[in-house]
Design an enzyme around this catalytic site. Structure first.
Site, PDB file in Angstrom:
ATOM      1  N   GLU A   2       5.688  -9.739  14.996  1.00  0.00           N
ATOM      2  CA  GLU A   2       5.152 -10.234  16.262  1.00  0.00           C
ATOM      3  C   GLU A   2       5.584 -11.691  16.478  1.00  0.00           C
ATOM      4  O   GLU A   2       6.003 -12.078  17.563  1.00  0.00           O
ATOM      5  CB  GLU A   2       3.629 -10.130  16.209  1.00  0.00           C
ATOM      6  CG  GLU A   2       3.029  -9.682  17.515  1.00  0.00           C
ATOM      7  CD  GLU A   2       1.540  -9.467  17.364  1.00  0.00           C
ATOM      8  OE1 GLU A   2       1.110  -9.041  16.280  1.00  0.00           O
ATOM      9  OE2 GLU A   2       0.832  -9.744  18.348  1.00  0.00           O
ATOM     10  N   ARG A  22       0.825  -1.219   0.000  1.00  0.00           N
ATOM     11  CA  ARG A  22       0.000   0.000   0.000  1.00  0.00           C
ATOM     12  C   ARG A  22       0.853   1.259   0.000  1.00  0.00           C
ATOM     13  O   ARG A  22       0.410   2.321  -0.431  1.00  0.00           O
ATOM     14  CB  ARG A  22      -0.991  -0.037   1.165  1.00  0.00           C
ATOM     15  CG  ARG A  22      -2.063  -1.107   0.984  1.00  0.00           C
ATOM     16  CD  ARG A  22      -2.941  -1.256   2.226  1.00  0.00           C
ATOM     17  NE  ARG A  22      -2.222  -1.700   3.390  1.00  0.00           N
ATOM     18  CZ  ARG A  22      -1.950  -2.973   3.686  1.00  0.00           C
ATOM     19  NH1 ARG A  22      -2.384  -3.935   2.897  1.00  0.00           N
ATOM     20  NH2 ARG A  22      -1.274  -3.288   4.767  1.00  0.00           N
TER      21      ARG A  22
END
Ligand code: AMP
Length: 180
Positions: A97, A60
């Protein structure tokens, strides 16, 4: 902060995995007025700042970055997932993560000192849609600086403030148009 732009970004809970509230900018991008206003507001900051190139982070960030670059009369550089760029690349890895990911940039993407004899390298704005933990943009900063680029600012369409991404890149200027 433009509330109408903030409100048009869609929240998608539990995407791409449970516990993540995904900030979906496709609802903003498809609205002509919102998209144009976003690009105008972001690019306005850099008018007169001698930005040579805008680095867009896959995927994006390509949309935000290319639109900004067009408005500024700057070039566009792609930072992509491994294996996507066809020529010789530099690679930076960063922590997610769970586990690790990497990004690549063409080795000849930045030519230090090419344009401005006073500045040590090309003036770069880094662009992406969301600043979350800051891991992604930190990796991109390390790539750009290793290649001799000078970072004018890291520009984000939006920022999730609770994740403190700014802290990770506090030695660099950061701008986000919309704050969550
Ligand atoms: P980070 O490295 O944690 O700052 O994550 C930034 C990158 O992951 C950006 O390229 C974003 O597009 C994407 N990202 C991370 N968290 C979100 C989220 N909650 N919503 C949408 N995109 C996200």
């Amino acid at each position: 902060m433009p509330e109408s732009l903030k409100n048009i970004i869609r929240d998608v809970p539990d995407f791409p995995k449970k516990g993540i509230l995904f900030k979906d900018i496709t609802t903003l991008l498809k609205d002509p007025v919102s998209f144009q206003r976003t690009v105008d507001l972001m690019s306005h900051r850099y008018v007169g700042k001698h930005v040579d190139v805008v680095v867009g982070i896959e995927a994006r960030g390509f949309i935000v970055g290319a639109a900004l670059a067009y408005k500024l009369g700057a070039g566009v550089i792609l930072v992509r997932k491994p294996g996507k760029l066809p020529h010789k690349t530099h690679k930076a890895s960063y922590k997610l993560e769970y586990g690790e990911d990497s990004l690549e940039i063409h080795q000849d993407a930045i030519s230090p000192g090419q344009k401005d004899a006073i500045s040590p390298g090309q003036n770069v704005v880094i662009a992406d849609d969301v600043l979350a933990t800051g891991g992604t943009v930190s990796a991109v900063i390390s790539l750009i600086e290793k290649m001799g680029g000078r970072i004018v600012e890291c520009a984000f369409l939006s920022e999730i403030e609770a994740l403190n991404g700014r802290n990770k890149i506090k030695s660099h200027p950061v701008f986000s148009l919309i704050k969550f």
